[in-house]
Write a protein that holds these residues in place. Structure first.
Motif, PDB file in Angstrom:
ATOM      1  N   GLN A 365      -9.380 -42.333  35.390  1.00  0.00           N
ATOM      2  CA  GLN A 365      -9.685 -41.476  36.531  1.00  0.00           C
ATOM      3  C   GLN A 365      -8.604 -40.396  36.651  1.00  0.00           C
ATOM      4  O   GLN A 365      -7.430 -40.672  36.376  1.00  0.00           O
ATOM      5  CB  GLN A 365      -9.728 -42.294  37.833  1.00  0.00           C
ATOM      6  CG  GLN A 365     -10.950 -43.177  37.946  1.00  0.00           C
ATOM      7  CD  GLN A 365     -12.251 -42.391  37.895  1.00  0.00           C
ATOM      8  OE1 GLN A 365     -12.449 -41.461  38.657  1.00  0.00           O
ATOM      9  NE2 GLN A 365     -13.127 -42.743  36.951  1.00  0.00           N
ATOM     10  N   GLN A 373     -10.320 -38.836  45.277  1.00  0.00           N
ATOM     11  CA  GLN A 373     -11.484 -39.605  45.692  1.00  0.00           C
ATOM     12  C   GLN A 373     -12.725 -38.856  45.232  1.00  0.00           C
ATOM     13  O   GLN A 373     -12.892 -37.677  45.528  1.00  0.00           O
ATOM     14  CB  GLN A 373     -11.458 -39.705  47.231  1.00  0.00           C
ATOM     15  CG  GLN A 373     -12.536 -40.573  47.805  1.00  0.00           C
ATOM     16  CD  GLN A 373     -12.493 -40.558  49.327  1.00  0.00           C
ATOM     17  OE1 GLN A 373     -11.759 -39.784  49.939  1.00  0.00           O
ATOM     18  NE2 GLN A 373     -13.275 -41.401  49.942  1.00  0.00           N
ATOM     19  N   LYS A 374     -13.604 -39.528  44.485  1.00  0.00           N
ATOM     20  CA  LYS A 374     -14.791 -38.861  43.955  1.00  0.00           C
ATOM     21  C   LYS A 374     -15.858 -38.799  45.043  1.00  0.00           C
ATOM     22  O   LYS A 374     -16.190 -39.813  45.650  1.00  0.00           O
ATOM     23  CB  LYS A 374     -15.317 -39.621  42.745  1.00  0.00           C
ATOM     24  CG  LYS A 374     -16.374 -38.857  41.965  1.00  0.00           C
ATOM     25  CD  LYS A 374     -17.011 -39.719  40.898  1.00  0.00           C
ATOM     26  CE  LYS A 374     -16.119 -39.904  39.697  1.00  0.00           C
ATOM     27  NZ  LYS A 374     -16.749 -40.749  38.659  1.00  0.00           N
ATOM     28  N   GLY A 377     -21.297 -35.934  42.272  1.00  0.00           N
ATOM     29  CA  GLY A 377     -21.359 -35.697  40.850  1.00  0.00           C
ATOM     30  C   GLY A 377     -22.185 -36.739  40.170  1.00  0.00           C
ATOM     31  O   GLY A 377     -22.620 -37.701  40.794  1.00  0.00           O
ATOM     32  N   PRO A 378     -22.407 -36.593  38.908  1.00  0.00           N
ATOM     33  CA  PRO A 378     -22.021 -35.435  38.107  1.00  0.00           C
ATOM     34  C   PRO A 378     -23.064 -34.316  38.158  1.00  0.00           C
ATOM     35  O   PRO A 378     -24.231 -34.573  38.410  1.00  0.00           O
ATOM     36  CB  PRO A 378     -21.953 -36.015  36.692  1.00  0.00           C
ATOM     37  CG  PRO A 378     -23.006 -37.087  36.696  1.00  0.00           C
ATOM     38  CD  PRO A 378     -23.037 -37.646  38.100  1.00  0.00           C
ATOM     39  N   TYR A 396     -17.601 -32.850  38.735  1.00  0.00           N
ATOM     40  CA  TYR A 396     -17.546 -33.751  39.897  1.00  0.00           C
ATOM     41  C   TYR A 396     -16.787 -33.070  41.010  1.00  0.00           C
ATOM     42  O   TYR A 396     -15.905 -32.245  40.752  1.00  0.00           O
ATOM     43  CB  TYR A 396     -16.811 -35.050  39.549  1.00  0.00           C
ATOM     44  CG  TYR A 396     -17.495 -35.910  38.530  1.00  0.00           C
ATOM     45  CD1 TYR A 396     -18.396 -36.898  38.925  1.00  0.00           C
ATOM     46  CD2 TYR A 396     -17.231 -35.740  37.176  1.00  0.00           C
ATOM     47  CE1 TYR A 396     -19.022 -37.695  37.971  1.00  0.00           C
ATOM     48  CE2 TYR A 396     -17.861 -36.528  36.232  1.00  0.00           C
ATOM     49  CZ  TYR A 396     -18.750 -37.503  36.629  1.00  0.00           C
ATOM     50  OH  TYR A 396     -19.367 -38.283  35.710  1.00  0.00           O
ATOM     51  N   PHE A 398     -14.127 -33.773  43.735  1.00  0.00           N
ATOM     52  CA  PHE A 398     -13.107 -34.750  44.129  1.00  0.00           C
ATOM     53  C   PHE A 398     -12.434 -34.261  45.397  1.00  0.00           C
ATOM     54  O   PHE A 398     -12.358 -33.060  45.652  1.00  0.00           O
ATOM     55  CB  PHE A 398     -12.055 -34.894  43.024  1.00  0.00           C
ATOM     56  CG  PHE A 398     -12.464 -35.820  41.922  1.00  0.00           C
ATOM     57  CD1 PHE A 398     -12.141 -37.161  41.979  1.00  0.00           C
ATOM     58  CD2 PHE A 398     -13.167 -35.342  40.827  1.00  0.00           C
ATOM     59  CE1 PHE A 398     -12.507 -38.014  40.950  1.00  0.00           C
ATOM     60  CE2 PHE A 398     -13.543 -36.201  39.807  1.00  0.00           C
ATOM     61  CZ  PHE A 398     -13.210 -37.541  39.867  1.00  0.00           C
ATOM     62  N   TRP A 420     -10.016 -34.952  31.593  1.00  0.00           N
ATOM     63  CA  TRP A 420     -10.411 -34.386  32.878  1.00  0.00           C
ATOM     64  C   TRP A 420      -9.695 -33.058  33.080  1.00  0.00           C
ATOM     65  O   TRP A 420      -8.523 -32.935  32.781  1.00  0.00           O
ATOM     66  CB  TRP A 420     -10.040 -35.327  34.018  1.00  0.00           C
ATOM     67  CG  TRP A 420     -10.807 -36.604  34.032  1.00  0.00           C
ATOM     68  CD1 TRP A 420     -10.450 -37.775  33.441  1.00  0.00           C
ATOM     69  CD2 TRP A 420     -12.049 -36.838  34.680  1.00  0.00           C
ATOM     70  NE1 TRP A 420     -11.390 -38.737  33.660  1.00  0.00           N
ATOM     71  CE2 TRP A 420     -12.393 -38.204  34.430  1.00  0.00           C
ATOM     72  CE3 TRP A 420     -12.919 -36.068  35.449  1.00  0.00           C
ATOM     73  CZ2 TRP A 420     -13.553 -38.770  34.922  1.00  0.00           C
ATOM     74  CZ3 TRP A 420     -14.077 -36.648  35.939  1.00  0.00           C
ATOM     75  CH2 TRP A 420     -14.386 -37.985  35.673  1.00  0.00           C
TER      76      TRP A 420
END
Lengths: 427, 250
Positions: A365, A373-374, A377-378, A396, A398, A420
């Motif tokens: 992550q 914190q997600k 997404g996606p 995504y 976040f 990422w």
């Protein structure tokens, strides 16, 4: 007919250009410049106003304050100017004020002054009182014709002055100048006559060239001169703007050797309609229009530093927009909202990080200033196969407590380095 | 002494002021009304606190935040949206503006003015403030000094448009000539918090919470997502004084 005579002790060209701003009917008469202004009188708000404008325009152009004389014929105006008498009142009869003038006021009369003096004539009135037929016989027709033209009894014919098709002016400096900034003052003199030329021809300037010649006493490896090309963003003939623009360029200039003379050429002009005068005070209260400010910013900071964006149809974030130098845009599109797709696919961040920032990871992550914190997404983007910049990314949303809402993608293309990347922020 | 206490009248409630006071009389508890109206900020709660009922048009607005580029458009977007076709001038923004996203926020054309050195940034801001025809000037000046801000404030006085200066939180300790200064931070993912620590009129001590969801994300949010409150550990603790508050913001 209402004529103004401007006596020019020096070079008459600047006076012709000055006069052409007020009337198209300008002629050279012996040593003076005469202009016919009856048709323009109302436009300028009367004789007194016109006189004031003429005076201020002359001072602005760096000429000595003129002593204009008014009369209903051009020769009478010149005669009044030569004799140094006070101006003839507009609308009053011409005869009495001319009668008292000495013989020297009219060139054709002055040519025969000794003979006329022996006849006992001291003023124009006394010459006119002589019988016409014997005057013509003894002195020739030129004397009578000049008198008749001055008194308005015979028509006058003039060859009207026109402006040169191209502007080029030269100035020899009174001393050698080593510093570029010291050229400013001399260049301003040339710029003023350029502005007068532009105003008289109803032109606006797009590009001008200031060229200089190095002094003969220079190092051997230094060339004979140099030049500076100055382009304006929009066509203008406002002296203040042009001189500020030139100053910006001169500040960045370094002279290789002392300069002995300057040349100014208008390289590109186009016709420019003057802006309509407004009855109400202008809303901008004398502040500089935005286009002129941005033009000066482009000169000082560099043209690439002042940018406007254009939208493009694309799904790849970095290809959706293109930033271009403001000066390269056509003037009509500069400050327009960029046309383009109104609803792009998917949410779009408001800031773009270019190039994308590689993020550290923890248990697969991403991390950016602490844990993320997600939220969403996606959103999968697969595009760009046609131009070699293929993308396969999952975007995504976040949330970071310290950095806000972030638009982060995971690289999916096996050929690229996995990981990422932070590419945008929803500010 | 005793007798003096005897003579002193017992404290009683202040007599109610007549309601029809001339407008020149300023009441201590009200905002200064002698200022010209500002440009509505788009947040009713914020407009009520801003002198002039909106962002000031003739003066700098200084916005202090911990991280440049985190919250600007959400705070200013509702106000700048009203500008229409007049361009926004961005001086030295912290990242590349993304036009598709800004268009989604309803913002019009903008000019991105980048300048390498702090001197050039200040000069560009000054020139931008002196021009006419722009909708607003937004300048990110992390290194501006108080005397430089004073100079900008003088130019902003006649600008007739909002002028926003973004600076880091550390600038709070410095004096500033800007008539309106505020702290900006995120309360949660979808909420901003604003404290007007300098304004014309009485000081504003508390934090004002403003709901602000980026327009691009609004249609995508589920009710569950809207409820996330990522700072639970900070809620119970009430900062006691200004220094402490700044520390929390950091």
């Amino acid at each position: 007919m209402l004529w103004i005579a401007l006596q020019s002790a020096s070079e008459p060209d600047p006076w012709v250009w000055l006069a052409l701003q007020f009337s198209p009917r300008v002629a050279r008469l012996e040593e003076a410049v005469v202009l016919e202004v009856e048709a323009s009188l109302r436009l300028f708000g009367g004789a007194r106003r016109l006189h004031e404008r003429l005076r201020s325009a002359a001072l602005e152009a760096g000429l000595p304050a003129p002593q204009p004389r008014w009369a209903s014929t051009s020769r009478a105006a010149l005669a009044l100017a030569r004799s140094g008498r006070a101006g003839h009142a507009v609308g009053a009869r011409l005869g009495p004020s001319l009668d008292a003038l000495p013989l020297s006021a009219l060139t054709a009369v002055q040519a025969h002054a000794p003979m006329l003096a022996r006849l006992g004539c001291r003023s124009l009135a006394e010459v006119r009182a002589l019988p016409r037929s014997s005057l013509a016989r003894r002195f020739g027709p030129a004397l009578l014709q000049a008198l008749d033209q001055a008194y308005g009894d015979a028509p006058e014919a003039h060859e009207w002055c026109t402006l040169p098709e191209h502007f080029q002016a030269q100035l020899e400096l009174p001393f050698r100048v080593d510093q570029a900034l010291a050229l400013q003052h001399h260049a301003a003199t040339l710029l003023r006559s350029l502005c007068a030329w532009l105003a008289a021809r109803h032109f606006g300037l797009r590009r001008f060239t200031l060229a200089w010649t190095h002094d003969a006493m220079r190092a051997r490896d230094v060339g004979s001169g140099g030049q500076l090309e100055v382009a304006t963003a929009g066509s203008t003939r406002e002296f203040r703007h042009l001189s500020r623009l030139l100053d910006e360029h001169l500040q960045r200039l370094e002279l290789a050797a002392p300069v002995s003379d300057l040349r100014l050429t208008a390289s590109e002009v186009e016709s420019l309609a003057p802006s309509a005068a407004s009855l109400l005070p202008s809303l901008s209260d004398g502040r500089e229009p935005l286009a002129l400010t941005l033009e000066r910013l482009s000169v000082r900071l560099g043209p690439e530093q002042v940018r406007v964006g254009r939208l493009r149809e694309d799904h790849r974030l970095e290809a959706m927009q293109q930033w271009l130098a403001w000066t390269l845009q056509p003037p009509s599109q500069r400050l327009r909202a960029a046309p383009g797709p109104v609803h792009p696919s998917g949410p779009q961040p408001t800031w773009l990080i270019d190039p994308p920032l590689r993020l550290a990871t923890q248990r697969d992550q991403p991390l950016y200033r602490g844990p993320l914190q997600k939220l969403l997404g996606p959103q999968r983007i697969e595009s760009g196969w046609w131009d070699g910049r293929v993308q396969q990314r999952d975007y995504y949303l976040f949330h970071s407590e310290s950095a806000g809402l972030l638009w982060i993608y995971a690289e999916r293309l096996p050929a690229h380095e996995p990981g990422w990347f932070l590419q945008g922020m929803f500010a | 002494l005793y007798s003096i206490f005897e003579i002193m009248p017992a404290p009683h409630p202040a007599p109610a002021l007549p309601s029809a006071l001339p407008p020149a009389v300023w009441r201590g508890d009200s905002l200064d009304t002698g200022i010209r109206a500002g440009q509505p900020s788009g947040f009713a709660a914020l407009d009520a606190l801003l002198p002039g009922g909106g962002w000031p048009l003739g003066g700098l607005t200084e916005i202090l935040q911990a991280q440049p580029g985190a919250l600007e458009w959400r705070l200013l977007g509702p106000s700048l949206r009203q500008a229409g076709d007049a361009p926004l001038l961005l001086v030295h923004p912290p990242a590349m503006p993304h036009l598709p996203g800004l268009r989604g926020e309803g913002l019009g054309p903008l000019v991105w003015i980048d300048a390498a050195t702090p001197q050039q940034q200040l000069w560009a801001t000054e020139q931008a403030l002196q021009s006419s025809g722009a909708a607003a000037v937004l300048a990110w000046l992390p290194q501006a000094r108080p005397e430089q801000l004073r100079r900008l404030q003088v130019h902003a006085l006649g600008a007739g448009m909002p002028a926003f200066i973004f600076r880091p939180l550390a600038a709070r300790a410095q004096s500033s000539a800007a008539p309106l200064r505020l702290l900006l931070r995120a309360a949660s993912a979808w909420q901003l918090e604003v404290q007007l620590f300098k304004r014309r009129g009485p000081a504003h001590a508390g934090w004002l919470q403003l709901a602000a969801v980026p327009a691009a994300l609004d249609p995508l949010l589920t009710p569950r997502l809207r409820e996330i409150a990522p700072r639970p550990e900070r809620q119970p603790r009430q900062p006691a004084h200004a220094v402490d508050r700044a520390a929390v913001g950091l």
